[in-house]
Scaffold this motif. Sequence first.
Motif: not given
Length: 362
Positions: A71-97
């Motif tokens: 992503t290029d949309d970090l805010t430098f605020r605490a919301i980034d931490l929630k987004n990191i968790t969300k993007w990590t859990s929902r975006t990748p196909d980890w078994p495929n990787l």
Amino acid sequence: MVRVNREAVPPCFALVHPGLEAIACDEIVRDLGGEIKKQDRGLVVFRVPKLDTSLLELRTTEDVYLLAWGTDDLTFRAIDLKNITKWTSRTPDWPNLLRFHHQIHAKPHGKPTYRLITQMEGKPCYRRIDAGKALAEGLEGVFPASWKLAEENASVEVWLKIRKKMAICGIRLSDRTMRHRKYKHDHLPASLRPSIAAAMARLAGISPGNIVLDPMCGSGTILAEVIELNKQRKSGRVYTWGGDSDLSCLRASQNNLRQVGPTLLAQWDATQLPIPTQSIDRIICNLPFGKQVSSPELIPSLYHKCIQEWNRILHPGGRAVLLVSETETLRQACRKVNWQPLRELTVEILGQKATITCWNKP
């Protein structure tokens, strides 16, 4: 947000020394048939037709990863931490990787291990350790319970790199031998990074039959990368010649080059070379930086003496690729011998700026 889940062949990204992005892109496209998706400072995102061990043979990169998300949309605020968790859990196909990772690195016997690494530049309102915890939360359930978290030498490494508004996450495919090379048994202070040397070798435009000289060879890294590049291209022999005034450097070069390929080594003064006039096709050299000589005031005199002598031995139409920190001083020396500038790249090496300059002798 870069969405990369459920792709048959996932994209990759490479970390490079800032300033070498274009050279790394050229290597990925020419040697692997890859397609470049994005360039940023120190970062190249790309796709290749197939994922195999040829990725680990890249020489102008520091590390290569399977891309999980970016992503290029970090805010430098605490919301980034929630987004990191969300993007990590929902975006990748980890078994495929993980499946593609195991194709390149066989799944180990016994109990596999994994490691989480977070790197962060800039000054957000959260700590690097907090970003690491957010990454770990997003990975809950990805690794089987039999897998153990490890501090080092893990079977699989998941990296999160944050810089300003950019974050990128992936599974590391390379190991330390990509950036440090297997041939580097002997290391010297201020020794040139192999990926920088590899980029300089590519910029030299070496042809079969060329005689390539490093008149200040240090531990032999440039000579090794020239030989390895020629092996990859399988286009005919290239002759390498190196020398240094310091016997300890020559011993290091000899030890490092022993398993790479044949080269001539000699002890000499780089400003008075025992080499016939107009006999060298390419000169590639990492010239001393100010802090590497007894006094920075000696640099102008050293550069001018070197260029005068190297102009004598360089064949008309020959090329010199030189790494320096005092760029204007080098330009003045090259103008005196009428060398023609071809290209300049400003690079960052462990936080220090330097310039790779390319010159043709008319």
